[in-house]
Design an enzyme around this catalytic site. Structure first.
Site, short mmCIF file in Angstrom:
data_model
loop_
_atom_site.label_atom_id
_atom_site.label_comp_id
_atom_site.label_asym_id
_atom_site.label_seq_id
_atom_site.Cartn_x
_atom_site.Cartn_y
_atom_site.Cartn_z
N HIS A 189 -1.81 0.41 -0.35
CA HIS A 189 -1.41 0.74 0.78
C HIS A 189 -1.51 0.33 2.08
CE1 HIS A 189 -1.02 5.81 2.39
NE2 HIS A 189 -1.10 4.17 3.81
N CYS A 190 -0.16 0.25 3.00
CA CYS A 190 -0.13 -0.53 4.16
C CYS A 190 0.02 0.32 5.01
CB CYS A 190 0.80 -0.93 4.85
SG CYS A 190 1.33 -2.10 6.29
#
Length: 393
Positions: A189-190
């Site tokens: 998850h960025c």
């Protein structure tokens, strides 16, 4: 002259903080001040801050900080997206204000005014594509297709059900606790994208990293050519050698030229240093993720493989220790056996040395070209995936 040293110290401190924050957890920095600074920035400073708030404002202040932390770190929010846009917009405006007046110049043509705007626009477009594209959400409508596309390897992936989505969990997928969804071929998850990086948008993420690396290199070189052009047009070297009697050699001229640049173009110098540092970091991130893609591995799977290999090694060592213990017991009990010669016992291997080698058997690695093809053309975008969906429907 004091101002010059302040600028140099500022650049060194900025470089240390940025490298410590982004790379301090890398194995190469373990046991170094970089690792200690990283721990302080990412954990220690926040804990001290919580204790300070608790001591001054009590539980209400601490709960307020924790609620802000939950919003910023544990649920989707656009904070880092806004920061990215602010950074790239501010830097471009500063460059335009401080350097565009020298374009066209001795080494740069006027087209770079528009080329730079186009380059920044493409970077923002890639950012938008990565941020708002579907990473490959696993739904009831497509779970059977993903189960067929990514079979279980029965090593790090086995048949199971997602405890949150209540759907069969395809191999290589993971439930993101921040986005609250299962993502196929989940990488990570960025926060900068406010989105997961998965099966459908890894290609955009790689393009984003590569393009911004090239953008920083382009900006660094362009500003360097602007300064070189000013050096040439103002005939600085000629003035230093003819009027001030400085020897016409690199070693003699360099300190005077650096002093002149820091005094006259300190903003451009700081921008060059900043973009050079960021370009190196982006290059590292791109190479890391490109290597993962070319071996058909994800960041999530890297940790899974590390856990698996560590477990297998411990199991192998335990078996070897058991074999060594049995051998020593049988040696004590076997008094009737003829004694082994010293030479033979010296060269005989200990059972502890017979630990089996643990090999990473990645069944999803199909070779360089097919792995690259899978990233550029995700499985869920192919006709075969859609045909499977229509047949199952």
């Amino acid at each position: 002259m004091a101002v010059h040293w302040v600028l140099i110290c500022h650049g060194l401190v900025t470089l240390t903080v940025v490298v410590s924050f982004l790379c301090g957890q890398w194995p190469i920095f373990q046991g170094t001040p970089i690792s200690s600074i990283h721990r302080f920035i990412t954990f220690g400073a926040y804990q001290y801050f919580l204790k300070f708030v608790g001591a001054v404002f009590g539980d209400k202040g601490t709960n307020l900080i924790l609620s802000v932390e939950y919003y910023c770190c544990d649920r989707p929010n656009p904070i880092l997206q806004i920061i990215y846009l602010a950074i790239i917009g501010t830097i471009y405006c500063i460059i335009a204000k401080t350097s565009f007046s020298y374009i066209p110049g001795y080494y740069l043509s006027g087209i770079h005014r528009y080329a730079s705007m186009l380059a920044v626009g493409i970077g923002i477009l890639l950012f938008i594509l990565t941020s708002f594209s579907d990473p490959g959400t696993v739904k009831a409508e497509n779970v059977s297709q993903y189960l067929s596309a990514y079979p279980y390897d029965n090593i790090i992936y086995t048949e199971k059900e997602c405890s949150t989505c209540k759907l069969p969990k395809p191999a290589r997928s993971k439930h993101c606790s921040i986005c609250n969804r299962c993502v196929a071929r989940f990488d990570h998850h960025c926060g900068w994208m406010n989105n997961c990086i998965g099966e459908r948008n890894t290609r955009y993420f790689l393009a984003f990293l590569l393009w911004h690396f090239l953008l920083c290199v382009y900006g660094t070189i362009a500003i360097g050519l602007v300064l070189a052009g000013q050096l040439k047009e103002l005939r600085v070297i000629y003035i230093l050698t003819v009027y001030y009697g400085v020897d016409n050699s690199f070693g003699s001229l360099a300190p005077y030229i650096v002093q002149w640049l820091l005094g006259s173009y300190n903003t451009q110098i700081l921008l060059m240093v900043f973009m050079a540092i960021v370009s190196l970091l982006l290059a590292g991130f791109f190479v890391y993720h490109a290597n993962l893609c070319l071996t058909n591995t994800t960041t999530n799977e890297t940790f899974k493989w590390q856990d698996y290999i560590s477990w297998r090694k411990k199991l192998s060592e335990a078996r070897a220790s058991t074999a060594a213990l049995k051998a020593s017991i049988s040696g004590v009990n076997g008094e009737g056996k003829p004694p082994e010669s010293k030479c033979r016992s010296f060269f005989r291997r200990s059972p502890l040395e017979d630990t089996e080698a643990v090999i990473k058997n990645n069944v999803y690695d199909k070779g360089f070209f097919l792995n690259f093809y899978e990233v550029i053309f995700p499985v869920s975008t192919r006709a075969s995936f859609l045909q499977t969906k229509s047949k199952s429907g």
